[in-house]
Design a protein around this motif. Structure first.
Motif, PDB file in Angstrom:
ATOM      1  N   UNK A 129      -3.488   0.421  13.635  1.00 48.85           N
ATOM      2  CA  UNK A 129      -2.405  -0.081  12.785  1.00 48.85           C
ATOM      3  C   UNK A 129      -1.510   1.049  12.297  1.00 48.85           C
ATOM      4  N   UNK A 130      -0.295   0.693  11.970  1.00 50.18           N
ATOM      5  CA  UNK A 130       0.697   1.639  11.467  1.00 50.18           C
ATOM      6  C   UNK A 130       0.711   1.597   9.941  1.00 50.18           C
TER       7      UNK A 130
ATOM      8  N   UNK B 116      -2.718   9.667   5.864  1.00 51.25           N
ATOM      9  CA  UNK B 116      -3.013   8.399   6.536  1.00 51.25           C
ATOM     10  C   UNK B 116      -1.870   8.006   7.471  1.00 51.25           C
ATOM     11  N   UNK B 117      -0.642   8.150   7.006  1.00 55.06           N
ATOM     12  CA  UNK B 117       0.513   7.782   7.832  1.00 55.06           C
ATOM     13  C   UNK B 117       0.583   8.642   9.088  1.00 55.06           C
ATOM     14  N   UNK B 118       0.162   9.910   8.966  1.00 48.15           N
ATOM     15  CA  UNK B 118       0.204  10.812  10.108  1.00 48.15           C
ATOM     16  C   UNK B 118      -1.061  10.810  10.940  1.00 48.15           C
ATOM     17  N   UNK B 119      -2.051  10.013  10.510  1.00 52.90           N
ATOM     18  CA  UNK B 119      -3.325   9.987  11.253  1.00 52.90           C
ATOM     19  C   UNK B 119      -4.058  11.308  11.205  1.00 52.90           C
TER      20      UNK B 119
ATOM     21  N   UNK C 180      -0.527   2.205  -4.038  1.00 56.16           N
ATOM     22  CA  UNK C 180       0.233   2.127  -2.792  1.00 56.16           C
ATOM     23  C   UNK C 180       0.288   0.687  -2.307  1.00 56.16           C
ATOM     24  N   UNK C 181       1.500   0.196  -2.083  1.00 58.99           N
ATOM     25  CA  UNK C 181       1.709  -1.122  -1.484  1.00 58.99           C
ATOM     26  C   UNK C 181       2.011  -0.923  -0.004  1.00 58.99           C
ATOM     27  N   UNK C 182       1.188  -1.516   0.852  1.00 64.97           N
ATOM     28  CA  UNK C 182       1.372  -1.362   2.290  1.00 64.97           C
ATOM     29  C   UNK C 182       0.910  -2.635   2.971  1.00 64.97           C
ATOM     30  N   UNK C 183       0.783  -2.610   4.292  1.00 63.75           N
ATOM     31  CA  UNK C 183       0.288  -3.778   5.022  1.00 63.75           C
ATOM     32  C   UNK C 183      -0.625  -3.321   6.146  1.00 63.75           C
ATOM     33  N   UNK C 184      -1.583  -4.172   6.478  1.00 66.73           N
ATOM     34  CA  UNK C 184      -2.529  -3.915   7.561  1.00 66.73           C
ATOM     35  C   UNK C 184      -2.616  -5.180   8.392  1.00 66.73           C
ATOM     36  N   UNK C 185      -2.307  -5.061   9.667  1.00 61.42           N
ATOM     37  CA  UNK C 185      -2.379  -6.195  10.586  1.00 61.42           C
ATOM     38  C   UNK C 185      -1.598  -7.400  10.063  1.00 61.42           C
ATOM     39  N   UNK C 186      -0.456  -7.117   9.443  1.00 62.52           N
ATOM     40  CA  UNK C 186       0.380  -8.198   8.953  1.00 62.52           C
ATOM     41  C   UNK C 186      -0.004  -8.737   7.599  1.00 62.52           C
ATOM     42  N   UNK C 187      -1.004  -8.146   6.951  1.00 64.35           N
ATOM     43  CA  UNK C 187      -1.443  -8.590   5.629  1.00 64.35           C
ATOM     44  C   UNK C 187      -1.120  -7.527   4.585  1.00 64.35           C
ATOM     45  N   UNK C 188      -0.520  -7.967   3.493  1.00 59.52           N
ATOM     46  CA  UNK C 188      -0.221  -7.033   2.414  1.00 59.52           C
ATOM     47  C   UNK C 188      -1.508  -6.481   1.803  1.00 59.52           C
TER      48      UNK C 188
ATOM     49  N   UNK D  41     -14.313   4.857   9.388  1.00 58.01           N
ATOM     50  CA  UNK D  41     -13.680   3.560   9.117  1.00 58.01           C
ATOM     51  C   UNK D  41     -12.161   3.689   9.161  1.00 58.01           C
ATOM     52  N   UNK D  42     -11.626   4.719   8.511  1.00 55.53           N
ATOM     53  CA  UNK D  42     -10.179   4.912   8.499  1.00 55.53           C
ATOM     54  C   UNK D  42      -9.658   5.276   9.885  1.00 55.53           C
ATOM     55  N   UNK D  43     -10.437   6.052  10.630  1.00 52.33           N
ATOM     56  CA  UNK D  43     -10.014   6.427  11.986  1.00 52.33           C
ATOM     57  C   UNK D  43      -9.830   5.175  12.842  1.00 52.33           C
TER      58      UNK D  43
END
Length: 298
Positions: A239-240, A189-192, A255-263, A231-233
């Protein structure tokens, strides 16, 4: 006055001894630690107001009280969850807060995938399953708690076991294999890398997203490898996902991450060695008990 003080202290000590177990029981029945804490607090109030002179086994008494309170809560909660904006997912909790996990059954019944599957059970089925599988209560005691016959308690357990087996892998991956698969998912996911993601996904993979109406999220489950990849694409193009960390949640890594500024907390369920379910919890109210230290709302 001293005997009364001592009795109160003894009663408090007896309750506190069982509190972690009672929280774990209520959480398994409700899928929400907020609600579980309310139930256990109500049980404490009832324990204080009860004539305890005739109670030989405080644990059995408290398990009965908490189970019945949780059953009542669950029945009303189901109505609210049907009107929930989008899929309702259980509230994740840090493994250390999930209560005793001394047996494989205790660990399995607190796993996020199992809690999610238990939403398909009726309240009595869920109660019987949890009390039997996780806490190994005899059917006679379970029948008394649920308010049914022993024969019907057995039937409820069989029915619940069959319904849950339909949604579970026969062979549960080891914690090490689960972690490796989750890390591969994170890296792809991180590498797309959509080709790598495709190889990781079960053909019938489902993505569940719970924003609770407070954070933008898909309002319906996304079903099938092609649709989940699409959907993931879309997310990966906007987003990063490179900043992520592993947490120990519900007895498994998450996994703890964020999407569009939301945890966001992401968990997976595995079937046949591939990812079958992806659970994304974005509702900030449900992230309070898993938020890493120093992570405030953005």
């Amino acid at each position: 006055m001293m005997p009364d003080v001592e009795l109160t202290a003894d009663a408090a000590a007896a309750f506190e001894q069982h509190r972690p177990m009672l929280l774990g029981l209520a959480y398994r029945l409700l899928g929400s630690m907020w609600d579980a804490e309310d139930v256990v607090q109500e049980a404490w109030l009832r324990w204080q107001g009860t004539d305890r002179s005739g109670i030989r086994e405080p644990r059995a008494f408290l398990v009965t009280v908490v189970s019945r309170l949780a059953l009542d809560q669950l029945r009303s909660a189901r109505v609210k969850r049907e009107a929930y904006p989008g899929p309702w997912l259980p509230e994740p909790v840090a493994t250390a807060e999930a209560g005793p996990l001394d047996t494989a059954e205790l660990r399995d019944t607190v796993s996020y995938a199992t809690l999610h599957l238990m939403e398909r059970l009726s309240p009595p089925e869920r109660a019987v399953f949890v009390l039997r599988e996780a806490f190994e209560l005899p059917y006679e005691q379970i029948a008394e708690i649920v308010g049914t016959s022993v024969a019907n308690a057995r039937q409820l357990h069989r029915r619940a076991s069959v319904r849950l087996a339909e949604g579970r892998d026969r062979f549960t991956p080891s914690p090490e294999d689960h972690t490796k698969l989750l890390k591969r998912f994170m890296a792809a996911a991180a590498g797309g890398d959509l080709d790598a993601l495709k190889d990781l996904f079960h053909e019938d993979v489902v993505a569940w997203n719970d924003g609770g109406g407070k954070v933008r999220a898909a309002l319906r489950p996304i079903v099938g490898r092609r649709k989940v990849l699409a959907f993931l694409a879309g997310l990966l193009s906007r987003y990063d996902f490179s900043e992520a960390r592993l947490l120990d949640v519900n007895g498994r890594p998450a996994v703890w991450t964020s999407v569009a500024g939301n945890h966001q907390l992401v968990m997976i369920d595995v079937r046949g060695g591939r990812i079958h379910d992806i659970f994304g919890v974005l509702n900030p109210d449900k992230l309070v008990r898993v938020r890493p230290a120093g992570q405030d709302d953005l």
